[in-house]
Design a protein around this motif. Structure first.
Motif, PDB file in Angstrom:
ATOM      1  N   PRO A  77      27.980 -42.178  24.671  1.00 15.13           N
ATOM      2  CA  PRO A  77      28.867 -42.289  25.063  1.00 15.13           C
ATOM      3  C   PRO A  77      30.237 -41.578  25.651  1.00 15.13           C
ATOM      4  O   PRO A  77      30.078 -40.459  26.048  1.00 15.13           O
ATOM      5  N   SER A  78      31.477 -41.668  26.011  1.00 16.07           N
ATOM      6  CA  SER A  78      32.520 -41.220  26.843  1.00 16.07           C
ATOM      7  C   SER A  78      32.935 -40.320  25.923  1.00 16.07           C
ATOM      8  O   SER A  78      33.001 -39.709  24.846  1.00 16.07           O
ATOM      9  N   GLU A  79      33.522 -38.918  26.499  1.00 18.13           N
ATOM     10  CA  GLU A  79      34.225 -37.915  25.994  1.00 18.13           C
ATOM     11  C   GLU A  79      35.009 -38.686  25.168  1.00 18.13           C
ATOM     12  O   GLU A  79      35.482 -37.575  24.672  1.00 18.13           O
ATOM     13  N   GLN A 118      35.075 -41.161  23.390  1.00 20.27           N
ATOM     14  CA  GLN A 118      34.631 -41.942  22.421  1.00 20.27           C
ATOM     15  C   GLN A 118      34.437 -40.739  21.318  1.00 20.27           C
ATOM     16  O   GLN A 118      34.655 -40.591  20.195  1.00 20.27           O
ATOM     17  N   LEU A 119      33.190 -39.578  21.971  1.00 16.82           N
ATOM     18  CA  LEU A 119      33.427 -38.901  21.085  1.00 16.82           C
ATOM     19  C   LEU A 119      34.305 -37.746  20.083  1.00 16.82           C
ATOM     20  O   LEU A 119      33.751 -37.162  19.397  1.00 16.82           O
ATOM     21  N   ALA A 120      35.438 -37.671  21.298  1.00 16.12           N
ATOM     22  CA  ALA A 120      36.444 -37.052  20.822  1.00 16.12           C
ATOM     23  C   ALA A 120      36.894 -37.452  19.335  1.00 16.12           C
ATOM     24  O   ALA A 120      37.490 -36.703  18.460  1.00 16.12           O
ATOM     25  N   THR A 121      37.059 -38.786  19.953  1.00 15.21           N
ATOM     26  CA  THR A 121      37.975 -39.899  18.141  1.00 15.21           C
ATOM     27  C   THR A 121      36.388 -40.635  16.839  1.00 15.21           C
ATOM     28  O   THR A 121      36.369 -40.974  16.160  1.00 15.21           O
ATOM     29  N   ALA A 122      35.243 -39.144  17.431  1.00 18.87           N
ATOM     30  CA  ALA A 122      34.370 -40.100  16.628  1.00 18.87           C
ATOM     31  C   ALA A 122      34.061 -39.439  15.091  1.00 18.87           C
ATOM     32  O   ALA A 122      35.193 -38.416  15.262  1.00 18.87           O
ATOM     33  N   ARG A 123      34.008 -40.608  14.182  1.00 16.46           N
ATOM     34  CA  ARG A 123      33.484 -40.113  12.370  1.00 16.46           C
ATOM     35  C   ARG A 123      31.619 -39.401  12.832  1.00 16.46           C
ATOM     36  O   ARG A 123      31.301 -40.358  13.016  1.00 16.46           O
ATOM     37  N   LEU A 143      27.127 -40.660  14.068  1.00 10.58           N
ATOM     38  CA  LEU A 143      28.647 -41.422  13.732  1.00 10.58           C
ATOM     39  C   LEU A 143      28.707 -42.714  13.995  1.00 10.58           C
ATOM     40  O   LEU A 143      27.848 -43.061  14.187  1.00 10.58           O
ATOM     41  N   GLU A 144      30.422 -42.582  13.947  1.00  8.49           N
ATOM     42  CA  GLU A 144      30.538 -43.919  13.818  1.00  8.49           C
ATOM     43  C   GLU A 144      31.480 -43.383  15.343  1.00  8.49           C
ATOM     44  O   GLU A 144      32.581 -43.076  15.312  1.00  8.49           O
ATOM     45  N   LEU A 145      31.316 -44.549  15.908  1.00  7.73           N
ATOM     46  CA  LEU A 145      32.848 -44.766  17.396  1.00  7.73           C
ATOM     47  C   LEU A 145      33.676 -45.960  16.513  1.00  7.73           C
ATOM     48  O   LEU A 145      33.213 -47.480  16.491  1.00  7.73           O
ATOM     49  N   SER A 146      34.901 -45.326  17.060  1.00  8.94           N
ATOM     50  CA  SER A 146      36.224 -46.826  17.055  1.00  8.94           C
ATOM     51  C   SER A 146      36.063 -47.467  17.991  1.00  8.94           C
ATOM     52  O   SER A 146      36.083 -47.304  18.978  1.00  8.94           O
ATOM     53  N   ASP A 147      34.678 -48.539  18.774  1.00 11.80           N
ATOM     54  CA  ASP A 147      34.937 -48.969  19.644  1.00 11.80           C
ATOM     55  C   ASP A 147      35.596 -50.753  19.540  1.00 11.80           C
ATOM     56  O   ASP A 147      35.513 -50.603  18.556  1.00 11.80           O
TER      57      ASP A 147
END
Length: 139
Positions: free
Chosen positions: A105-107, A109-114, A68-72
């Motif tokens: 990761p938080s929910e 972060q996971l909701a917006t993960a690619r 995944l890619e997280l948009s942190d």
């Protein structure tokens, strides 16, 4: 004599701490994956190549691996979930990064993960990737 032994242990510890892959003594890495990763200690790869490496080694260890890619903030990071073990592979634009165990990761972060699709490389392709990266890293 005891000081030499202690000094040797300290040197060994510092070498372990300086390795590309975080020490697996803390059981953050699944046992089989940790064994496979030792082959690649000291290899410097980009964050995306770290993701490819983890996915390939997880497949060899017969573990599931989600990339995944997280948009942190401030930059996106690549992460891998290998059978419930989470790994930070580095900032998505990093040309040299470490693989580090991380908390789930938080929910949000996971909701917006690619989801990141990476090719499943065999051992020969992994070796070539590492050799190619080492060559271009020094040019």
């Amino acid at each position: 004599m005891a000081s030499k032994e202690m000094k040797g242990r300290m040197t060994a510890k510092s070498k372990t701490a300086d390795s590309k892959i975080t020490d697996s003594k803390n059981n953050e890495f699944p046992q089989r994956l940790a064994e496979l990763l030792t082959t690649y200690e000291g290899v410097s790869l980009s964050a995306l190549d770290n993701l490819k490496l983890l996915a390939a080694l997880a497949a060899q260890a017969e573990l599931g691996c989600e990339c995944l890619e997280l948009s942190d903030e401030p930059r996106a990071i690549y992460v891998a979930n290998c059978d419930g073990h989470w790994f930070d592979c580095g900032f998505s634009n990093a040309y040299s990064a470490e693989i580090r165990p991380m908390a789930r990761p938080s929910e949000a972060q996971l909701a917006t993960a690619r989801r990141v699709e990476v090719p499943l490389l065999n051992a020969q392709q992994l070796s070539f990737m590492c050799m190619q990266y080492a060559h271009f890293d020094h040019c």
